[in-house]
Design a protein around this motif. Structure first.
Motif: not given
Length: 185
Positions: A68-73
């Motif tokens: 899971i990517c937990i960062s906002q782009k």
């Protein structure tokens, strides 16, 4: 060292620089699984492509995913926190689901961050594992160290940023010490 501190199953690794704890916890998770320890929690994965910003984080939910990517782009030149709170809560939910198959022998967390410091994120899962006497190891940065120390009430053990130290501590606290399986050599 105070015996109560040694008996409390919470340890942390203080990140001397951004990202320094991530490969340590990732490799420790591999070695602990090889030693037969059932794991819960999350470890940060190395980015397949160089991240456009050092705070972009992809997590692996232990033991087997999902990722899971937990960062906002937010773009290369953005400043401030990039955490996507909804993605973090998705990771928490996935860890809870992974624990439904039975209790883990140890809980690894890539970072005790602001969300945990404010009582959200993985805080309840950490507390549950501690209450059950299962070892918890987390990364921490200097910014969040004071709130972590308040949470730990002075009972956490500081570990060096070293795979062997993490593996040995978890195995000794969990009572599953198997020295022949600790080293990768």
């Amino acid at each position: 060292m105070n015996e109560a501190v040694m008996d409390f199953p919470l340890a942390y690794i203080l990140a001397e620089e951004a990202g320094s704890v991530d490969p340590v916890l990732l490799e420790a998770s591999v070695r602990l699984r090889a030693a037969g320890v059932k794991l819960a929690g999350t470890v940060a994965l190395p980015s397949a492509v160089e991240a456009s910003h050092p705070c972009e984080t992809d997590l692996l939910v232990l033991p087997d995913g999902p990722q899971i990517c937990i960062s906002q782009k937010l773009g290369r030149h953005s400043r401030g926190c990039r955490l996507d709170p909804a993605a973090l809560e998705e990771a928490v939910m996935q860890v809870q689901l992974s624990c439904a198959d039975g209790p883990a022998g140890a809980f690894l967390l890539n970072k005790f961050g602001r969300q945990e410091g404010e009582g959200r994120g993985f805080r309840d899962l950490i507390a549950g594992h501690l209450a059950a006497g299962r070892p918890v190891v987390t990364g921490i940065n200097g910014l969040n160290l004071p709130v972590f120390e308040a949470f730990a009430e002075g009972l956490a053990t500081r570990l060096p940023c070293d795979v062997e130290a993490v593996v040995e501590w978890v195995l000794s606290v969990s009572g599953e010490a198997k020295p022949s399986l600790v080293s990768s050599g």
